[in-house]
Motif scaffolding. Structure first.
Motif, PDB file in Angstrom:
ATOM      1  N   ALA A 108       0.852  -1.188   0.000  1.00 34.62           N
ATOM      2  CA  ALA A 108       0.000   0.000   0.000  1.00 34.62           C
ATOM      3  C   ALA A 108       0.891   1.242   0.000  1.00 34.62           C
ATOM      4  CB  ALA A 108      -0.894   0.004   1.235  1.00 34.62           C
ATOM      5  N   ASP A 109       0.354   2.337  -0.503  1.00 33.90           N
ATOM      6  CA  ASP A 109       1.082   3.597  -0.487  1.00 33.90           C
ATOM      7  C   ASP A 109       1.025   4.151   0.938  1.00 33.90           C
ATOM      8  OD1 ASP A 109       2.200   6.066  -0.804  1.00 33.90           O
ATOM      9  OD2 ASP A 109       0.893   6.708  -2.442  1.00 33.90           O
ATOM     10  N   ALA A 110       1.977   3.692   1.743  1.00 33.28           N
ATOM     11  CA  ALA A 110       1.930   4.015   3.169  1.00 33.28           C
ATOM     12  C   ALA A 110       1.961   5.517   3.417  1.00 33.28           C
ATOM     13  CB  ALA A 110       3.096   3.337   3.892  1.00 33.28           C
ATOM     14  N   GLU A 111       2.662   6.244   2.567  1.00 39.07           N
ATOM     15  CA  GLU A 111       2.752   7.691   2.755  1.00 39.07           C
ATOM     16  C   GLU A 111       1.360   8.330   2.676  1.00 39.07           C
ATOM     17  OE1 GLU A 111       5.849  11.196   1.431  1.00 39.07           O
ATOM     18  OE2 GLU A 111       5.598   9.441   0.155  1.00 39.07           O
ATOM     19  N   GLU A 112       0.503   7.764   1.844  1.00 44.17           N
ATOM     20  CA  GLU A 112      -0.845   8.289   1.687  1.00 44.17           C
ATOM     21  C   GLU A 112      -1.764   7.875   2.827  1.00 44.17           C
ATOM     22  OE1 GLU A 112      -4.534   8.227  -1.539  1.00 44.17           O
ATOM     23  OE2 GLU A 112      -2.501   7.678  -2.149  1.00 44.17           O
ATOM     24  N   PHE A 113      -1.573   6.639   3.350  1.00 49.76           N
ATOM     25  CA  PHE A 113      -2.532   6.077   4.309  1.00 49.76           C
ATOM     26  C   PHE A 113      -2.118   6.228   5.777  1.00 49.76           C
ATOM     27  CE2 PHE A 113      -3.315   3.513   0.434  1.00 49.76           C
ATOM     28  CZ  PHE A 113      -4.631   3.890   0.224  1.00 49.76           C
ATOM     29  N   ILE A 114      -0.909   6.610   6.015  1.00 45.23           N
ATOM     30  CA  ILE A 114      -0.386   6.586   7.384  1.00 45.23           C
ATOM     31  C   ILE A 114      -1.171   7.502   8.324  1.00 45.23           C
ATOM     32  CG2 ILE A 114       1.353   8.445   7.239  1.00 45.23           C
ATOM     33  CD1 ILE A 114       3.318   6.407   8.512  1.00 45.23           C
ATOM     34  N   LEU A 141      11.551   4.540   4.247  1.00 43.12           N
ATOM     35  CA  LEU A 141      10.675   4.544   5.418  1.00 43.12           C
ATOM     36  C   LEU A 141      10.714   5.895   6.115  1.00 43.12           C
ATOM     37  CD1 LEU A 141      11.092   1.102   7.241  1.00 43.12           C
ATOM     38  CD2 LEU A 141       9.207   1.863   5.794  1.00 43.12           C
ATOM     39  N   ARG A 142      11.900   6.485   6.159  1.00 43.89           N
ATOM     40  CA  ARG A 142      12.018   7.808   6.789  1.00 43.89           C
ATOM     41  C   ARG A 142      11.233   8.855   6.003  1.00 43.89           C
ATOM     42  NH1 ARG A 142      17.775   6.285   7.409  1.00 43.89           N
ATOM     43  NH2 ARG A 142      18.109   5.649   9.571  1.00 43.89           N
ATOM     44  N   GLU A 143      11.248   8.736   4.678  1.00 40.96           N
ATOM     45  CA  GLU A 143      10.479   9.670   3.852  1.00 40.96           C
ATOM     46  C   GLU A 143       8.983   9.469   4.070  1.00 40.96           C
ATOM     47  OE1 GLU A 143      11.678   8.906  -0.133  1.00 40.96           O
ATOM     48  OE2 GLU A 143      13.719   9.679   0.137  1.00 40.96           O
ATOM     49  N   ILE A 144       8.562   8.201   4.111  1.00 39.03           N
ATOM     50  CA  ILE A 144       7.147   7.879   4.306  1.00 39.03           C
ATOM     51  C   ILE A 144       6.624   8.438   5.622  1.00 39.03           C
ATOM     52  CG2 ILE A 144       5.570   5.940   4.803  1.00 39.03           C
ATOM     53  CD1 ILE A 144       7.225   4.307   2.767  1.00 39.03           C
ATOM     54  N   THR A 145       7.469   8.392   6.643  1.00 40.97           N
ATOM     55  CA  THR A 145       7.043   8.793   7.990  1.00 40.97           C
ATOM     56  C   THR A 145       7.489  10.209   8.340  1.00 40.97           C
ATOM     57  OG1 THR A 145       9.040   7.737   8.917  1.00 40.97           O
ATOM     58  CG2 THR A 145       7.024   6.418   8.823  1.00 40.97           C
ATOM     59  N   HIS A 146       7.761  11.023   7.332  1.00 37.35           N
ATOM     60  CA  HIS A 146       8.142  12.415   7.586  1.00 37.35           C
ATOM     61  C   HIS A 146       7.054  13.106   8.410  1.00 37.35           C
ATOM     62  CE1 HIS A 146       9.933  16.349   6.995  1.00 37.35           C
ATOM     63  NE2 HIS A 146       8.749  16.802   6.611  1.00 37.35           N
ATOM     64  N   GLY A 147       7.460  13.724   9.488  1.00 41.73           N
ATOM     65  CA  GLY A 147       6.507  14.367  10.386  1.00 41.73           C
ATOM     66  C   GLY A 147       6.124  13.504  11.572  1.00 41.73           C
ATOM     67  N   TYR A 148       6.535  12.249  11.530  1.00 44.68           N
ATOM     68  CA  TYR A 148       6.321  11.317  12.629  1.00 44.68           C
ATOM     69  C   TYR A 148       7.681  10.870  13.162  1.00 44.68           C
ATOM     70  CZ  TYR A 148       1.717  10.965  10.416  1.00 44.68           C
ATOM     71  OH  TYR A 148       0.501  11.245   9.858  1.00 44.68           O
ATOM     72  N   ARG A 149       7.670  10.174  14.282  1.00 44.22           N
ATOM     73  CA  ARG A 149       8.909   9.604  14.823  1.00 44.22           C
ATOM     74  C   ARG A 149       8.976   8.134  14.422  1.00 44.22           C
ATOM     75  NH1 ARG A 149      10.249   7.425  20.367  1.00 44.22           N
ATOM     76  NH2 ARG A 149      12.526   7.401  20.458  1.00 44.22           N
ATOM     77  N   LEU A 150       9.950   7.765  13.607  1.00 46.26           N
ATOM     78  CA  LEU A 150      10.120   6.391  13.156  1.00 46.26           C
ATOM     79  C   LEU A 150      11.004   5.650  14.148  1.00 46.26           C
ATOM     80  CD1 LEU A 150       9.616   4.301  10.876  1.00 46.26           C
ATOM     81  CD2 LEU A 150      11.787   5.078   9.867  1.00 46.26           C
TER      82      LEU A 150
END
Length: 327
Positions: free
Chosen positions: A246-252, A282-291
């Motif tokens: 899934a496009d995790a960046e879109e759904f996260i 993964l770091r790009e996908i979770t930009h704005g969150y803490r990975l």
């Protein structure tokens, strides 16, 4: 404002066999009994070695359910000195521990006695519920009977096994079925408190399967299922989506807490056409969150001591390692 945490683990994917007694309408992983249908011990050991060398912490053992019930499989397995795939997996789990990786096994339906045995060499285990609905795709799959799967998830709870389950979305179930499935999982967790994460996985049609021409769920339907999961499940159960499907960046942002296991060593053998994202992605996908990296056994279960005492040194050592790697 507190930054939300998104977790993931580093694993080695070990598909011990592609033979399965279930015949699901959407599956391309299952193969007939043939040469090469069993992962050889040396190949497993090499993957474990590479995994340990690249910082993996989890050995994900997965294989077709009850392959010994398929004619011709057991003679092939006997070449490696085993009559039962579970004995093979048990011994390889011990080798994973010796290599410095925590086993997590998805073996399909297991009895309570088999679960209890595997608890001694696994930090966590899993079984996808998929759906509580009885659907045509599972017509030839006795192990996909919802009542059978629910019973095993409950058995794991009674044994205090940290557990992963989930839904497969778009295989013929309705939105009402999804709500019922999530409420069923939530109820089991409230009784036994052992479900660490629930995977919301989107069905990806496979060519040359009965459902190969079927469509999958759209973005709105998938995002709504994620929202439902986060609303229905208890707060201490993580909602996971697979970032290679899934496009995790879109759904996260719809309530995702976890991105599952990703591997720097092995492919997703069930969905090989969808490569794992690298750590930088993964770091790009979770930009704005803490990975944050995690083990296959979640921190609350480490604190509770829900694991075999023999696993204590490895769990504590790996937990220390990932704490040092986390930001």
């Amino acid at each position: 404002m507190q930054v939300r945490t998104i977790t993931y683990s580093r694993n080695v994917f070990l598909p011990l066999t592609t033979v399965c007694h279930n015949i699901c309408g959407y599956c391309s992983y299952r193969t007939p009994v043939r040469e090469g249908c069993i992962m050889e011990p040396d190949a497993v050991r090499e993957s474990l070695r590479l995994g340990a060398a690249t910082g993996c912490t989890e050995a994900l053992f997965t294989f077709g359910e009850r392959p010994g019930e398929v004619e011709g499989f057991t003679p092939l397995l006997r070449r490696f000195g085993y009559d039962d795939i579970l004995d093979y997996c048990y011994d390889l789990s011990k080798e994973a521990i010796e290599a410095g990786l925590l086993p997590h096994t998805n073996a399909g339906i297991l009895t309570s006695e088999e679960l209890e045995r595997f608890r001694t060499v696994n930090a966590s285990m899993g079984l996808m519920l998929e759906t509580t609905a009885r659907i045509p795709a599972h017509r030839e799959s006795p192990g996909k009977d919802p009542d059978v799967r629910i019973a095993m998830i409950e058995d794991a709870g009674r044994l205090k096994i940290p557990f992963t389950t989930g839904l497969l979305i778009g295989i013929g179930e309705t939105e009402k079925d999804r709500v019922e499935s999530l409420e069923t999982i939530a109820g089991i967790h409230r009784r036994y408190h052992h479900i660490q994460e629930v995977i919301i996985q989107n069905f990806c049609p496979k060519p040359d399967t009965p459902m190969g021409r079927d469509g999958t769920v759209g973005k709105e339907e998938f995002s709504e299922t994620i929202r439902l999961a986060r609303a229905i499940l208890p707060d201490d159960v993580a909602v996971q989506i697979p970032p290679n499907l899934a496009d995790a960046e879109e759904f996260i942002g719809y309530g995702v807490d976890d991105l599952g296991g990703v591997s720097p060593v092995t492919v997703d053998y069930i969905n090989p056409e969808h490569p794992w994202p690298e750590l930088e992605r993964l770091r790009e996908i979770t930009h704005g969150y803490r990975l944050v990296e995690r083990l296959c056994i979640y921190p609350q279960y480490i604190r509770k001591g829900w694991f075999d005492p023999a696993l204590t040194p490895l769990i504590m050592d790996l937990d220390k390692q990932i704490q040092e790697r986390n930001p």
